[in-house]
Design a protein around this motif. Structure first.
Motif, PDB file in Angstrom:
ATOM      1  N   LEU A   1       0.861  -1.184   0.000  1.00 32.85           N
ATOM      2  CA  LEU A   1       0.000   0.000   0.000  1.00 32.85           C
ATOM      3  C   LEU A   1       0.896   1.231   0.000  1.00 32.85           C
ATOM      4  O   LEU A   1       2.004   1.198   0.557  1.00 32.85           O
TER       5      LEU A   1
ATOM      6  N   TYR B   1      -3.239   3.604  -2.429  1.00 39.45           N
ATOM      7  CA  TYR B   1      -3.117   2.745  -3.613  1.00 39.45           C
ATOM      8  C   TYR B   1      -2.435   1.443  -3.218  1.00 39.45           C
ATOM      9  O   TYR B   1      -1.781   1.364  -2.178  1.00 39.45           O
ATOM     10  N   ILE B   2      -2.579   0.425  -4.087  1.00 38.47           N
ATOM     11  CA  ILE B   2      -1.830  -0.816  -3.891  1.00 38.47           C
ATOM     12  C   ILE B   2      -1.017  -1.091  -5.150  1.00 38.47           C
ATOM     13  O   ILE B   2      -1.459  -0.754  -6.267  1.00 38.47           O
TER      14      ILE B   2
ATOM     15  N   ARG C   1      -3.271   0.049  -8.310  1.00 37.91           N
ATOM     16  CA  ARG C   1      -4.731   0.162  -8.230  1.00 37.91           C
ATOM     17  C   ARG C   1      -5.102   1.068  -7.060  1.00 37.91           C
ATOM     18  O   ARG C   1      -4.460   1.009  -6.010  1.00 37.91           O
ATOM     19  N   CYS C   2      -6.145   1.829  -7.242  1.00 38.21           N
ATOM     20  CA  CYS C   2      -6.654   2.646  -6.144  1.00 38.21           C
ATOM     21  C   CYS C   2      -7.420   1.758  -5.170  1.00 38.21           C
ATOM     22  O   CYS C   2      -8.236   0.932  -5.584  1.00 38.21           O
ATOM     23  N   VAL C   3      -7.135   1.917  -3.880  1.00 38.41           N
ATOM     24  CA  VAL C   3      -7.840   1.139  -2.853  1.00 38.41           C
ATOM     25  C   VAL C   3      -8.949   1.984  -2.229  1.00 38.41           C
ATOM     26  O   VAL C   3     -10.109   1.591  -2.178  1.00 38.41           O
TER      27      VAL C   3
ATOM     28  N   ASP D   1      -7.591  -4.470  -3.397  1.00 33.59           N
ATOM     29  CA  ASP D   1      -8.052  -3.141  -3.822  1.00 33.59           C
ATOM     30  C   ASP D   1      -9.570  -3.021  -3.636  1.00 33.59           C
ATOM     31  O   ASP D   1     -10.119  -1.937  -3.806  1.00 33.59           O
TER      32      ASP D   1
END
Ligand code: BMA
Length: 321
Positions: free
Chosen positions: A161, A176-177, A190-192, A250
């Motif tokens: 993260l 994000y991850i 990817r946006c979490v 995510d």
């Protein structure tokens, strides 16, 4: 496994998390050179615990120091900062190091921190023994903060993260991850989770960032994080929790609308930076249903809070946005 630090919930408390009665457990001057010791990380190690501590010196230079403890509460912190040797790269430039996280994965302890490389980005290192440390490639381009590794590979890859930011006191920030096959190259970003709309949950409406290493539960990854509101007196940092899908982290399943712990005690409200609760580590014991969170208080000292793991998970599900 060693007993994690623990105190029962005080009789007069109905809160899902409560504080250590001897907070702050690490004072600002715990080593001779320190102006402040806060935002630090610990793990079980040997028959006790080891940690990586953020100690700002009296020139207010930020660096990380190793420390050891038998009980997780009383700490011996080295008087000299960690000296990094070359790990998977010769390029180990670092203008400063702060806000460490530590996790055991496979065969070693991995450390991530905010690394000064033309501005803040995510530094990565490892150790086997907390004596010798090896620095690796930075995970990302600047600017980024709050790099937090998962404690196991997910779908065959390391997962981290992070919180893309700016070069200053960032007025925005979402979690994000990213994934890596080798701790060198990071991708599949990817946006979490994003900061919330003000009217939904204002304590986390300006920016958010991951805290301790996520904990795998029957309901997915328990991710404790900090959330920030910008007030007329500046930023205020509190702590919340989310549950992320086990195989696709995510995907956020639940996320606390109320905070779990916010600045309310004097050592959280008064210090070099007032009104900061900044979690960076957690110890847990599934069988005993115990959770102990270490957090920086007011950018000055280290404090600790407790909760029942099952109750924190249930609270997150019952009070979700
Ligand atoms: C963040 C980081 C943290 C600090 C927090 C509050 O941007 O610098 O180390 O605890 O601000 O000052």
């Amino acid at each position: 496994m060693q007993n994690i630090p623990w105190q029962d919930r005080p009789e007069d408390s109905n809160d899902v998390m409560w504080r250590h009665s001897n907070n702050p457990i690490i004072k600002r001057d715990a080593i001779p050179s320190s102006n402040s010791i806060f935002n630090s990380a610990v793990v079980p190690f040997g028959d006790g615990f080891a940690g990586v501590f953020r100690c700002d010196n009296k020139a207010v230079q930020m660096n990380i120091f190793a420390g050891f403890s038998k009980d997780g509460v009383n700490w011996d912190i080295n008087h000299e900062p960690i000296e990094m040797k070359a790990g998977n790269t010769e390029m180990i430039d670092s203008d400063y190091k702060y806000d460490p996280r530590v996790v055991f994965i496979e065969d070693r302890y991995w450390i991530t921190w905010c690394n000064g490389y033309h501005g803040p980005t995510i530094g990565i290192g490892y150790t086997f023994d907390f004596k010798e440390f090896f620095q690796c490639e930075n995970a990302f381009l600047p600017f980024n903060r709050n790099g937090v590794l998962f404690p196991q590979k997910i779908n065959g890859k390391y997962a981290m993260l992070s919180r893309p930011s700016d070069n200053g006191h960032t007025p925005f920030g979402d979690i994000y991850i990213s994934y890596s096959p080798d701790m060198v190259y990071w991708g599949e970003h990817r946006c979490v989770m994003k900061a919330t709309p003000f009217e939904d949950s204002a304590w986390q409406c300006t920016k958010i960032g991951a805290g301790p290493i996520p904990i795998l539960t029957d309901d997915g990854w328990l991710m404790i994080y900090h959330g920030v509101i910008n007030t007329c007196n500046g930023f205020r940092y509190a702590m919340g929790a989310a549950l992320l899908d086990e195989n696709a982290p995510d995907q956020v399943k639940y996320r606390t609308q109320p905070y779990l712990l916010g600045p309310a005690e004097i050592y959280e409200q008064v210090g070099d930076v007032p009104n900061v609760v900044f979690p960076c580590a957690a110890l847990h014991d599934v069988k005993e249903d115990k959770l102990a969170v270490y957090y920086g208080a007011a950018d000055t000292v280290v404090a600790m809070a407790f909760g029942k793991l099952s109750e924190v998970v249930q609270f997150t599900k019952d009070n979700s946005l």
